[in-house]
Design a protein around this motif. Structure first.
Motif, short mmCIF file in Angstrom:
data_model
loop_
_atom_site.label_atom_id
_atom_site.label_comp_id
_atom_site.label_asym_id
_atom_site.label_seq_id
_atom_site.Cartn_x
_atom_site.Cartn_y
_atom_site.Cartn_z
N TRP A 34 10.97 3.13 -7.99
CA TRP A 34 9.65 2.73 -7.56
C TRP A 34 8.64 3.58 -8.30
CZ3 TRP A 34 10.81 2.90 -1.60
CH2 TRP A 34 11.41 1.69 -1.22
N ARG A 37 3.41 8.86 -8.08
CA ARG A 37 2.22 9.49 -8.68
C ARG A 37 2.53 10.13 -10.01
NH1 ARG A 37 -0.37 12.48 -3.30
NH2 ARG A 37 -1.22 10.57 -2.34
N LEU A 86 3.33 5.88 -1.92
CA LEU A 86 3.59 4.78 -2.84
C LEU A 86 4.98 4.20 -2.63
CD1 LEU A 86 2.03 6.25 -6.12
CD2 LEU A 86 1.02 4.63 -4.51
N GLY A 89 6.70 5.83 2.69
CA GLY A 89 5.57 6.34 3.46
C GLY A 89 5.95 6.99 4.77
N PHE A 168 -2.47 2.28 6.98
CA PHE A 168 -1.47 2.41 5.92
C PHE A 168 -0.31 1.45 6.18
CE2 PHE A 168 2.69 4.05 4.66
CZ PHE A 168 2.52 4.15 3.30
N PRO A 170 3.34 0.33 3.64
CA PRO A 170 3.95 0.52 2.32
C PRO A 170 3.51 -0.53 1.31
CG PRO A 170 5.59 0.89 4.02
CD PRO A 170 4.36 0.38 4.71
N GLU A 171 3.10 -0.09 0.14
CA GLU A 171 2.58 -0.98 -0.89
C GLU A 171 3.59 -2.04 -1.28
OE1 GLU A 171 -0.49 -2.38 -3.18
OE2 GLU A 171 -0.54 -0.69 -1.79
N LEU A 172 4.86 -1.66 -1.34
CA LEU A 172 5.89 -2.61 -1.75
C LEU A 172 6.18 -3.66 -0.69
CD1 LEU A 172 8.29 -0.06 -3.46
CD2 LEU A 172 6.90 -1.79 -4.58
N GLY A 175 1.30 -3.69 1.50
CA GLY A 175 0.19 -2.76 1.55
C GLY A 175 -0.91 -3.18 2.52
N VAL A 176 -2.02 -2.48 2.43
CA VAL A 176 -3.13 -2.79 3.35
C VAL A 176 -3.88 -4.06 2.93
CG1 VAL A 176 -3.49 -0.41 4.13
CG2 VAL A 176 -4.61 -1.21 2.04
N ARG A 177 -3.63 -4.54 1.74
CA ARG A 177 -4.27 -5.82 1.36
C ARG A 177 -3.73 -6.96 2.20
NH1 ARG A 177 -0.64 -4.62 -2.56
NH2 ARG A 177 0.94 -6.20 -3.09
N ASN A 178 -2.44 -6.87 2.59
CA ASN A 178 -1.86 -7.89 3.48
C ASN A 178 -1.84 -7.44 4.93
OD1 ASN A 178 -1.37 -9.46 1.23
ND2 ASN A 178 0.79 -8.93 1.09
#
Length: 223
Positions: A34, A37, A86, A89, A168, A170-172, A175-178
């Protein structure tokens, strides 16, 4: 009141897959990464099944001597992807959101195992932060509704400053967009972890067929 210092709860998610892809799945999982940073992070560290908990012949089956083909694999999620925002979490502030209350909890570890006969397991160790016995029983009962049944969700938030937090997830897993409020189904996180076994980045299947994104099948027994 109860002593929770040495207590934890393990949830086991079983699944099925095509046994003929066992070796390729293991290769995909062992090399999966994955983004972190500081560049890509290796996700899974290969482990051995605990010898002291097994009968001798079972231990030899699960941990074969060097030179023999493995019949099973066991991995544990590396520290960096487990705790990184990333990745999984685990360092975020997590709660199990129920219709009547929220139960704060923490993640401890995540393990993934595959068996050559086409069976696999993800084991997630979690620990409610409450010292109330009823909260532990509720957590044990409701956490298994991983796809949002009975309006059960997991909810995360991350510290951004002194006494400041933000949602928060997990992006995978979208994420917070969904999940703008940090709330979602735990199944979305499970699916993200299982996608690390996809062979899409490896060679095509011997049949020449394309690799489906969902290579596993859920095991469900009503009741």
């Amino acid at each position: 009141m109860m002593d929770t210092t040495a207590s934890f709860i393990c949830f086991v998610y079983p699944f099925l897959f095509d046994a003929q892809t066992f070796g390729q799945r293991a290769q995909a999982i062992g090399t999966a990464r994955w983004k972190g940073r500081e560049g890509e992070q290796k996700i899974w560290e290969q482990s051995r099944f605990p010898k002291d908990d097994l009968l001798a012949h079972v231990e030899r089956y699960l941990n074969p001597p060097q030179g023999m083909s493995p019949t099973a694999y066991l991995w544990q999620m590396e520290h960096a992807p487990l705790h990184s925002p990333l990745g999984f979490g685990a360092d975020a502030q997590w709660t199990l959101s129920l219709p009547t209350k929220e139960i704060p909890f923490s993640w401890d570890r995540v393990q993934l195992s595959l068996f050559a006969v086409g069976i696999g397991f993800i084991t997630v160790t979690a620990k409610p932060k409450s010292d109330k016995f009823d909260d532990w029983l509720d957590f044990l009962h409701f956490f298994r509704f991983i796809r949002g049944q009975r309006d059960v969700k997991v909810k995360g938030k991350r510290r951004t400053g002194p006494e400041q937090t933000e949602p928060f997830f997990p992006e995978l897993a979208g994420g917070v967009r969904n999940h703008p409020d940090g709330k979602g189904n735990f199944a979305e996180i499970l699916d993200a972890m299982l996608r690390t076994g996809s062979m899409a980045r490896l060679e095509k299947l011997s049949t020449g067929e394309s690799e489906p994104e969902r290579w596993w099948r859920e095991v469900f027994v009503p009741g």
